[in-house]
Design a protein around this motif. Structure first.
Motif, PDB file in Angstrom:
ATOM      1  N   LYS A 209      54.560  46.647  59.831  1.00 19.21           N
ATOM      2  CA  LYS A 209      53.091  46.688  59.908  1.00 19.21           C
ATOM      3  C   LYS A 209      52.587  48.127  59.983  1.00 19.21           C
ATOM      4  N   PHE A 210      53.324  49.023  59.310  1.00 20.49           N
ATOM      5  CA  PHE A 210      52.959  50.423  59.172  1.00 20.49           C
ATOM      6  C   PHE A 210      52.911  51.186  60.497  1.00 20.49           C
TER       7      PHE A 210
ATOM      8  N   SER B 131      47.170  51.990  55.842  1.00 23.46           N
ATOM      9  CA  SER B 131      48.221  51.946  54.818  1.00 23.46           C
ATOM     10  C   SER B 131      47.831  52.684  53.547  1.00 23.46           C
ATOM     11  N   SER B 132      46.564  53.086  53.402  1.00 30.73           N
ATOM     12  CA  SER B 132      46.146  53.841  52.224  1.00 30.73           C
ATOM     13  C   SER B 132      46.071  55.342  52.508  1.00 30.73           C
ATOM     14  N   LYS B 133      46.535  55.747  53.703  1.00 31.22           N
ATOM     15  CA  LYS B 133      46.532  57.161  54.082  1.00 31.22           C
ATOM     16  C   LYS B 133      47.953  57.696  54.133  1.00 31.22           C
ATOM     17  N   GLY B 134      48.150  58.907  53.632  1.00 30.02           N
ATOM     18  CA  GLY B 134      49.477  59.494  53.564  1.00 30.02           C
ATOM     19  C   GLY B 134      49.995  59.985  54.896  1.00 30.02           C
ATOM     20  N   LEU B 135      51.284  59.790  55.118  1.00 30.23           N
ATOM     21  CA  LEU B 135      51.933  60.165  56.367  1.00 30.23           C
ATOM     22  C   LEU B 135      52.006  61.670  56.553  1.00 30.23           C
ATOM     23  N   LEU B 136      52.310  62.425  55.486  1.00 32.45           N
ATOM     24  CA  LEU B 136      52.447  63.870  55.634  1.00 32.45           C
ATOM     25  C   LEU B 136      51.110  64.539  55.922  1.00 32.45           C
TER      26      LEU B 136
ATOM     27  N   SER C  31      49.180  64.649  49.682  1.00 32.20           N
ATOM     28  CA  SER C  31      47.920  65.220  50.178  1.00 32.20           C
ATOM     29  C   SER C  31      47.078  64.214  50.946  1.00 32.20           C
ATOM     30  N   GLY C  32      47.390  62.897  50.840  1.00 32.88           N
ATOM     31  CA  GLY C  32      46.719  61.955  51.737  1.00 32.88           C
ATOM     32  C   GLY C  32      46.155  60.705  51.126  1.00 32.88           C
ATOM     33  N   ASN C  33      45.786  60.704  49.837  1.00 35.22           N
ATOM     34  CA  ASN C  33      45.215  59.523  49.193  1.00 35.22           C
ATOM     35  C   ASN C  33      45.625  59.476  47.735  1.00 35.22           C
TER      36      ASN C  33
ATOM     37  N   ASN D  83      42.296  52.350  46.220  1.00 39.37           N
ATOM     38  CA  ASN D  83      43.345  53.199  46.769  1.00 39.37           C
ATOM     39  C   ASN D  83      44.699  52.509  46.657  1.00 39.37           C
ATOM     40  N   TRP D  84      45.706  53.250  46.219  1.00 35.25           N
ATOM     41  CA  TRP D  84      47.070  52.736  46.249  1.00 35.25           C
ATOM     42  C   TRP D  84      47.534  52.693  47.695  1.00 35.25           C
ATOM     43  N   ASN D  85      48.352  51.691  48.033  1.00 36.16           N
ATOM     44  CA  ASN D  85      48.894  51.571  49.381  1.00 36.16           C
ATOM     45  C   ASN D  85      50.280  52.196  49.465  1.00 36.16           C
TER      46      ASN D  85
END
Length: 403
Positions: free
Chosen positions: A134-135, A147-152, A47-49, A111-113
């Motif tokens: 480097k993401f 890096s703390s934001k979800g790809l999907l 969901s993003g975080n 926030n988890w990375n």
């Protein structure tokens, strides 16, 4: 679908193939709730975080990174990360999503990375990033993503045929939550701190949801025959919602503007109306479980910890059957834990969409998940009159303490 979970609490390395309704049985402390919570962390990642606020609102018990990460005595090297892997067939294509979450133990971040994250279609990478790169996003190098934001979650803004599955997986799992209703919240005398549509995680807003589902003109409760509901709540001949009338509840009891009302079929007319405050708690749990699985606004994927709470064994068996029917009808993927043997007797394991799993700890303390399937041995025992509940109690299925 296949879900793999690694290095989360007692789930050092587990995988299972869920159906529509998935029931987990096992000893106390075997890891049943950890499975539900791991799915909560996965949902947060999709969901993003992944942070305390998001996890809290999904019903995940909050903990530090050191408590979330597996740390068994037999591990030669402790993992720094929690890993998830999902395989899914969609539109004749094979999809895979992997995510690796990181958070330091010594100085944890809010926030988890996302240490690594990847989406593949038919073994071809569609989206991906890692700490080593480097993401930077594969196929979309000009787009930047923290890096703390979800790809999907990010992919929802990308218009591409290749990311269709990202939307499907995102929509299916993003609202996942673990429900643990309690009696005082169901009665309407305690505010639910976990507000969610349509029902709070502790059972808040039940009267509103019942009002949405009740159709007296067509004698339906959601997609159930009203008679089937009243059979489950056998002491009443009417369930409704409305404002609290004077004289049927103490003025000292805090109530919501509307409450659930029951008409007791054994009491005299004029004195036979009860509210949720005075009704049996089992009746409220029945209404909660069926409302949750039928309401159109409920999450497409959800969990109920201690599904059988407050239910008489035979009632639990019957409610389980109706719950499974409605979950399949509404295509709602459910994960349930139970300690009540008769819940198993409400499961039709000949239907592949209904699946039973035993959860045990091995010699090293690692959680092990095994699916119980109807094989020749179980069929033979069934022909001799053994029920699933009896087989579980006798230790023939697994998922029972050796005491």
């Amino acid at each position: 679908m296949k879900i793999k979970i690694s290095h989360f609490k007692s789930l050092l390395n587990v995988s299972f193939d869920p159906g529509v309704v998935n029931v987990f049985i096992g000893s106390n402390g075997s890891g049943k709730s950890a499975i539900l919570e791991a799915l909560g962390v996965l949902s947060a990642a999709i969901s993003g975080n992944v942070n305390d606020s998001v996890l809290y609102n999904k019903g995940v018990r909050l903990g530090t990174p050191s408590l979330y990460k597996s740390s068994f005595k037999d591990q030669k090297r402790l993992s720094l990360n929690i890993e998830f892997d999902i395989d899914w067939e969609n539109k004749n294509d094979h999809w895979n999503y992997k995510v690796n979450l990181s958070n330091p133990i010594e100085k944890p971040n809010p926030n988890w990375n996302y240490y690594t994250e990847k989406l593949e279609k038919n073994n071809k990478k569609i989206l991906g990033r890692s700490r080593a790169s480097k993401f930077q996003l594969n196929n979309f190098p000009k787009m930047e993503l923290d890096s703390s934001k979800g790809l999907l979650s990010f992919a929802q803004g990308i218009e591409s045929d290749e990311t269709d599955f990202a939307s499907d997986l995102y929509d299916s799992i993003k609202d996942y939550a673990i429900y643990t209703p309690n009696t005082t919240t169901l009665r309407g005398v305690q505010i639910d701190p976990f507000q969610k549509e349509p029902l709070g995680l502790l059972g808040g807003q039940l009267s509103k949801v019942i009002e949405d589902l009740m159709n007296l003109d067509e004698e339906l409760f959601g997609t159930m025959d009203l008679d089937d509901l009243l059979e489950l709540i056998s002491w009443t001949n009417e369930v409704s919602t409305g404002k609290v009338s004077k004289g049927i509840i103490s003025p000292n009891v805090p109530t919501t503007p509307k409450t659930i009302k029951f008409t007791d079929r054994f009491m005299r007319e004029g004195r036979n109306e009860l509210t949720a405050y005075d009704a049996s708690e089992g009746s409220l749990y029945v209404l909660f479980l069926l409302s949750l699985v039928m309401h159109e606004s409920s999450p497409r994927m959800l969990a109920v910890d201690n599904f059988d709470q407050a239910l008489n064994p035979r009632l639990a068996r019957k409610v389980t059957k109706f719950f499974c029917d409605e979950a399949i009808k509404h295509n709602r993927r459910c994960f349930l834990t139970t300690h009540n043997p008769l819940v198993l007797d409400g499961l039709d394991l000949n239907n592949d969409e209904i699946r039973l799993f035993t959860v045990d700890r091995n010699y090293y303390g690692h959680t092990v998940i095994n699916r119980v399937e109807i094989n020749s041995n179980l069929r033979e025992l069934g022909s001799k009159g053994y029920s699933l509940s009896e087989l579980w109690i006798e230790g023939r299925l697994g998922g029972i303490p050796n005491i």
